[in-house]
Design a protein around this motif. Structure first.
Motif, PDB file in Angstrom:
ATOM      1  N   LEU A 119       0.525   9.109  10.576  1.00 28.52           N
ATOM      2  CA  LEU A 119       0.992   9.965   9.477  1.00 28.52           C
ATOM      3  C   LEU A 119       1.287  11.375  10.000  1.00 28.52           C
ATOM      4  CD1 LEU A 119      -1.412   8.962   6.536  1.00 28.52           C
ATOM      5  CD2 LEU A 119       0.778   7.949   7.192  1.00 28.52           C
ATOM      6  N   ALA A 120       0.390  11.895  10.826  1.00 26.51           N
ATOM      7  CA  ALA A 120       0.558  13.254  11.352  1.00 26.51           C
ATOM      8  C   ALA A 120       1.816  13.346  12.204  1.00 26.51           C
ATOM      9  CB  ALA A 120      -0.675  13.651  12.165  1.00 26.51           C
ATOM     10  N   TYR A 121       2.109  12.315  12.978  1.00 25.31           N
ATOM     11  CA  TYR A 121       3.316  12.281  13.813  1.00 25.31           C
ATOM     12  C   TYR A 121       4.558  12.458  12.952  1.00 25.31           C
ATOM     13  CZ  TYR A 121       6.990  10.380  16.816  1.00 25.31           C
ATOM     14  OH  TYR A 121       8.144  10.202  17.517  1.00 25.31           O
ATOM     15  N   HIS A 122       4.515  11.916  11.726  1.00 22.72           N
ATOM     16  CA  HIS A 122       5.663  11.995  10.818  1.00 22.72           C
ATOM     17  C   HIS A 122       5.564  13.171   9.856  1.00 22.72           C
ATOM     18  CE1 HIS A 122       5.917   7.745  12.151  1.00 22.72           C
ATOM     19  NE2 HIS A 122       7.189   8.023  12.140  1.00 22.72           N
ATOM     20  N   ASP A 123       4.650  14.099  10.144  1.00 16.72           N
ATOM     21  CA  ASP A 123       4.449  15.265   9.277  1.00 16.72           C
ATOM     22  C   ASP A 123       4.112  14.893   7.836  1.00 16.72           C
ATOM     23  OD1 ASP A 123       4.874  17.123  11.302  1.00 16.72           O
ATOM     24  OD2 ASP A 123       7.057  16.997  11.044  1.00 16.72           O
ATOM     25  N   LEU A 124       3.495  13.750   7.644  1.00 17.84           N
ATOM     26  CA  LEU A 124       3.041  13.382   6.301  1.00 17.84           C
ATOM     27  C   LEU A 124       1.668  14.017   6.082  1.00 17.84           C
ATOM     28  CD1 LEU A 124       4.237   9.674   6.355  1.00 17.84           C
ATOM     29  CD2 LEU A 124       5.135  11.511   4.905  1.00 17.84           C
ATOM     30  N   PRO A 125       1.457  14.599   4.896  1.00 18.88           N
ATOM     31  CA  PRO A 125       0.229  15.373   4.680  1.00 18.88           C
ATOM     32  C   PRO A 125      -1.024  14.500   4.586  1.00 18.88           C
ATOM     33  CG  PRO A 125       1.483  15.183   2.639  1.00 18.88           C
ATOM     34  CD  PRO A 125       2.338  14.565   3.707  1.00 18.88           C
ATOM     35  N   PRO A 215      13.361   9.705   9.279  1.00 19.62           N
ATOM     36  CA  PRO A 215      14.345  10.529   9.976  1.00 19.62           C
ATOM     37  C   PRO A 215      13.845  11.971  10.064  1.00 19.62           C
ATOM     38  CG  PRO A 215      15.111   9.933   7.776  1.00 19.62           C
ATOM     39  CD  PRO A 215      13.815   9.243   7.974  1.00 19.62           C
ATOM     40  N   HIS A 216      14.232  12.671  11.108  1.00 18.57           N
ATOM     41  CA  HIS A 216      13.763  14.047  11.259  1.00 18.57           C
ATOM     42  C   HIS A 216      14.427  14.992  10.262  1.00 18.57           C
ATOM     43  CE1 HIS A 216      11.144  13.225  14.529  1.00 18.57           C
ATOM     44  NE2 HIS A 216      12.110  12.599  15.197  1.00 18.57           N
ATOM     45  N   ASP A 217      15.643  14.626   9.834  1.00 17.40           N
ATOM     46  CA  ASP A 217      16.382  15.473   8.908  1.00 17.40           C
ATOM     47  C   ASP A 217      15.826  15.302   7.491  1.00 17.40           C
ATOM     48  OD1 ASP A 217      18.129  16.821   7.354  1.00 17.40           O
ATOM     49  OD2 ASP A 217      19.946  15.882   8.167  1.00 17.40           O
ATOM     50  N   GLU A 218      15.154  16.329   6.998  1.00 16.71           N
ATOM     51  CA  GLU A 218      14.513  16.231   5.686  1.00 16.71           C
ATOM     52  C   GLU A 218      15.503  16.204   4.525  1.00 16.71           C
ATOM     53  OE1 GLU A 218      11.377  18.925   4.943  1.00 16.71           O
ATOM     54  OE2 GLU A 218      10.215  18.285   6.687  1.00 16.71           O
ATOM     55  N   ASP A 219      16.756  16.572   4.825  1.00 15.17           N
ATOM     56  CA  ASP A 219      17.755  16.581   3.751  1.00 15.17           C
ATOM     57  C   ASP A 219      18.363  15.209   3.489  1.00 15.17           C
ATOM     58  OD1 ASP A 219      17.348  19.262   3.390  1.00 15.17           O
ATOM     59  OD2 ASP A 219      18.848  19.816   4.903  1.00 15.17           O
ATOM     60  N   ALA A 280       5.932   5.631  -0.448  1.00 16.93           N
ATOM     61  CA  ALA A 280       6.995   4.849   0.209  1.00 16.93           C
ATOM     62  C   ALA A 280       7.076   5.194   1.692  1.00 16.93           C
ATOM     63  CB  ALA A 280       8.340   5.111  -0.469  1.00 16.93           C
ATOM     64  N   ALA A 281       6.894   6.475   2.000  1.00 17.41           N
ATOM     65  CA  ALA A 281       6.957   6.915   3.401  1.00 17.41           C
ATOM     66  C   ALA A 281       5.793   6.325   4.198  1.00 17.41           C
ATOM     67  CB  ALA A 281       6.936   8.444   3.465  1.00 17.41           C
ATOM     68  N   VAL A 282       4.611   6.285   3.587  1.00 12.74           N
ATOM     69  CA  VAL A 282       3.447   5.694   4.266  1.00 12.74           C
ATOM     70  C   VAL A 282       3.664   4.190   4.449  1.00 12.74           C
ATOM     71  CG1 VAL A 282       0.953   5.292   4.157  1.00 12.74           C
ATOM     72  CG2 VAL A 282       1.888   7.446   3.327  1.00 12.74           C
ATOM     73  N   PHE A 283       4.162   3.551   3.400  1.00 12.67           N
ATOM     74  CA  PHE A 283       4.480   2.118   3.443  1.00 12.67           C
ATOM     75  C   PHE A 283       5.423   1.848   4.610  1.00 12.67           C
ATOM     76  CE2 PHE A 283       6.659  -1.747   1.973  1.00 12.67           C
ATOM     77  CZ  PHE A 283       5.705  -2.437   1.231  1.00 12.67           C
ATOM     78  N   ARG A 284       6.402   2.726   4.741  1.00 19.41           N
ATOM     79  CA  ARG A 284       7.430   2.540   5.763  1.00 19.41           C
ATOM     80  C   ARG A 284       6.902   2.760   7.182  1.00 19.41           C
ATOM     81  NH1 ARG A 284      13.118   5.884   5.765  1.00 19.41           N
ATOM     82  NH2 ARG A 284      13.888   5.137   7.773  1.00 19.41           N
ATOM     83  N   VAL A 285       6.243   3.886   7.405  1.00 15.94           N
ATOM     84  CA  VAL A 285       5.844   4.198   8.789  1.00 15.94           C
ATOM     85  C   VAL A 285       4.700   3.305   9.271  1.00 15.94           C
ATOM     86  CG1 VAL A 285       6.661   6.579   8.639  1.00 15.94           C
ATOM     87  CG2 VAL A 285       4.225   6.098   8.248  1.00 15.94           C
ATOM     88  N   THR A 286       3.946   2.714   8.336  1.00 12.87           N
ATOM     89  CA  THR A 286       2.892   1.785   8.765  1.00 12.87           C
ATOM     90  C   THR A 286       3.419   0.344   8.789  1.00 12.87           C
ATOM     91  OG1 THR A 286       2.059   1.558   6.504  1.00 12.87           O
ATOM     92  CG2 THR A 286       0.981   3.213   7.888  1.00 12.87           C
TER      93      THR A 286
END
Ligand SMILES: Nc1ncnc2c1ncn2[C@@H]1O[C@H](COP(=O)(O)OP(=O)(O)O)[C@@H](O)[C@H]1O
Ligand SMILES: [Mg+2]
Length: 354
Positions: A119-125, A215-219, A280-286
Motif C-alpha cells: 500500500l505504501a509503495y502505491h501511496d495509499l494511506p 498509474p502514477h498519474d493521479e489525474d 478498489a485501489a487496495v483490491f487492485r494492488v493486492t
C-alpha cells in the motif's frame, strides 16, 4: 442460471485440532455449522449441487471424489504463515476452479506488514508502522505515542484488546513482548488512529486487463468499474468519542457485541466515493478477486482522513453477523443473493458463464 457442482470448502470450528495450553481465541476465525448450512442452502437456492468438504488434509481425496465444477472457498486454514493459501494451492495443482482471491493475495493479506508495504509503495494511506521481531528493538522516531500493537498475521480481532493502545515505552514493550510470546510472530506497531471505524465490502472484478498497480498519474480516471460496492458500515463510537476516544476504541474491541453498527454509515457522498475508490485501489494492488472487505479508520485530527487498516479477501459470510452480509442487506441483497453473486463473479471470470 446453469447448474454446477459446487464444493463448499471450509474449516469448521468443531473440526479444528486442540492441544493443551492452546490460546482460547485460536480458532476464532473458523466457521460454525450454522454458517456452513446457510452457505449450502444459498448455493442450493442458486440451483447448484452442493456439498461441504472439510478442508483438512483429506481434501485432496474428497475433492477428487466429489469432482466439483468449481469450489466455493472460505478456508481459513489451521497452521502456517500462508494458511489461507494452502487449499487454493492444492486446487490449482488439481486444476479445479475456485471462488475468491488466489494464492499470492491470500498469503499477502494474512501478513499485515507486507500488505502495508504494498500500500505504501502505491501511496495509499495506511498508518505509519514498525514491526518488532524482538522486544528491545528501538522505536523509530516517526512512531509517536499513542501507538497500537497487534499481531502481524492474525485476523478477527485476535490479539487486539484494551491493552493494544499503548501510551509510553513501558506499555509498548509489555504489549510487544506479549504479542511475540503468545502468537510466535512479529508484533505490528502502528500509529493509533483516533476517530471513526468504517468497513467497505465489495463483490465482482475490475473490468478489462487491469494491472496490479496504480498509474502514477493521479489525474487519470479512477478505475473501479466491475466492482459492486455495498454501503459502508460503521461501528458507532459516537456516544463515547466526546468523553475519551481511546476509551472508545477499547469499547469497540471489548464490547463488540453490545455496540451499535450503523449501515449505511452516516457519511457524505464524497466520503463514500473516496472510500470506494480506496477500497478498489487496495483490491487492485493486492490482486483480489470476486469479493473482499477493506477496513478503515477515519482520523478525527485530519478532517476524517481515511486510513486503510487491512484487506480481508475472505470476509466472514455468516448470516446476520458478518459485516459484508449486513452491508449487502442494507441494499436489500439478502444472504443467498450475496453468496451467489460471489459464485457468479468467479464463474464469469473462468468463462464458465457469460
Ligand atoms: N492503527 C490503529 N489505530 C486505531 N485502531 C486500530 C488500529 N489498528 C487496529 N485497530 C483496531 O483493531 C481492530 C482490528 O484491527 P485490524 O487491523 O482490522 O485486524 P483484524 O480485523 O484482522 O483483527 C480494528 O478494527 C480497530 O478497531
Ligand atoms: Mg479488521
Amino acid at each position: 442460471m446453469k447448474s454446477f457442482r459446487v464444493a463448499l470448502l471450509a474449516n469448521l470450528k468443531a473440526n479444528a485440532p486442540h492441544w493443551a495450553g492452546m490460546p482460547e481465541d485460536q480458532w476464532d476465525d473458523l466457521d460454525s455449522e450454522k454458517t456452513i448450512q446457510a452457505l449450502l442452502d444459498a448455493l442450493k437456492a442458486g440451483s447448484h449441487k452442493c456439498e461441504f468438504l472439510e478442508a483438512d488434509s483429506t481434501i485432496i481425496d474428497t475433492v477428487r471424489i466429489f469432482k466439483p465444477d468449481i469450489c466455493f472457498n472460505i478456508c481459513e486454514g489451521h497452521f502456517g504463515d500462508a494458511r489461507e493459501a494452502q487449499v487454493p494451492a492444492i486446487l490449482e495443482k488439481l486444476q479445479i476452479p475456485y471462488t475468491g482471491s488466489k494464492i499470492l493475495t491470500l498469503a499477502l493479506a494474512l501478513d499485515k506488514p507486507m500488505t502495508k508495504r504494498v500500500l505504501a509503495y502505491h501511496d495509499l494511506p495506511t498508518p505509519d508502522f514498525q514491526t518488532f521481531e524482538r522486544v528491545e528493538e528501538p522505536l523509530e522516531p516517526k512512531m509517536q505515542f499513542p501507538l497500537f500493537v497487534k499481531p502481524s498475521r492474525e485476523g478477527t480481532g485476535m490479539g487486539v484488546s484494551a491493552k493494544s493502545i499503548v501510551n509510553n515505552e513501558e506499555e509498548l514493550r509489555e504489549q510487544v513482548g506479549f504479542m511475540i510470546e503468545r502468537y510466535h510472530q512479529a508484533a505490528l506497531v502502528e500509529t493509533f488512529i483516533e476517530g471513526r471505524e468504517v468497513t467497505v465490502g465489495m463483490v465482482g472484478n475490475l473490468e478489462g486487463p487491469v494491472a496490479r498497480r496504480l498509474p502514477h498519474d493521479e489525474d487519470l480516471p479512477r478505475i473501479q468499474s466491475g466492482l459492486r460496492f455495498f454501503p459502508p458500515m460503521e461501528v458507532d463510537l459516537s456516544p463515547y468519542l466526546e468523553t475519551d476516544a481511546v476509551y472508545a476504541n477499547r469499547l469497540k474491541v471489548v464490547l463488540a457485541d453490545q455496540l451499535n453498527y450503523l449501515c449505511p454509515a452516516p457519511l457524505d457522498d464524497d466520503m463514500v466515493d473516496e472510500l470506494n475508490w480506496l477500497a478498489a485501489a487496495v483490491f487492485r494492488v493486492t490482486g483480489a478477486l470476486d469479493v473482499a472487505r477493506v477496513d478503515f479508520r477515519l482520523n478525527v485530527h485530519e478532517d476524517w482522513k481515511p486510513y486503510i487498516l487491512e484487506i480481508n479477501p475472505l470476509p466472514g459470510l455468516s448470516p446476520g453477523i458478518s459485516d459484508i452480509v449486513i452491508e449487502a442487506g442494507a441494499e436489500n441483497v439478502d444472504h443467498p443473493t450475496l453468496v451467489n453473486m460471489i459464485l457468479e463473479s468467479a464463474l464469469r471470470r473462468y468463462g464458465m458463464i457469460e
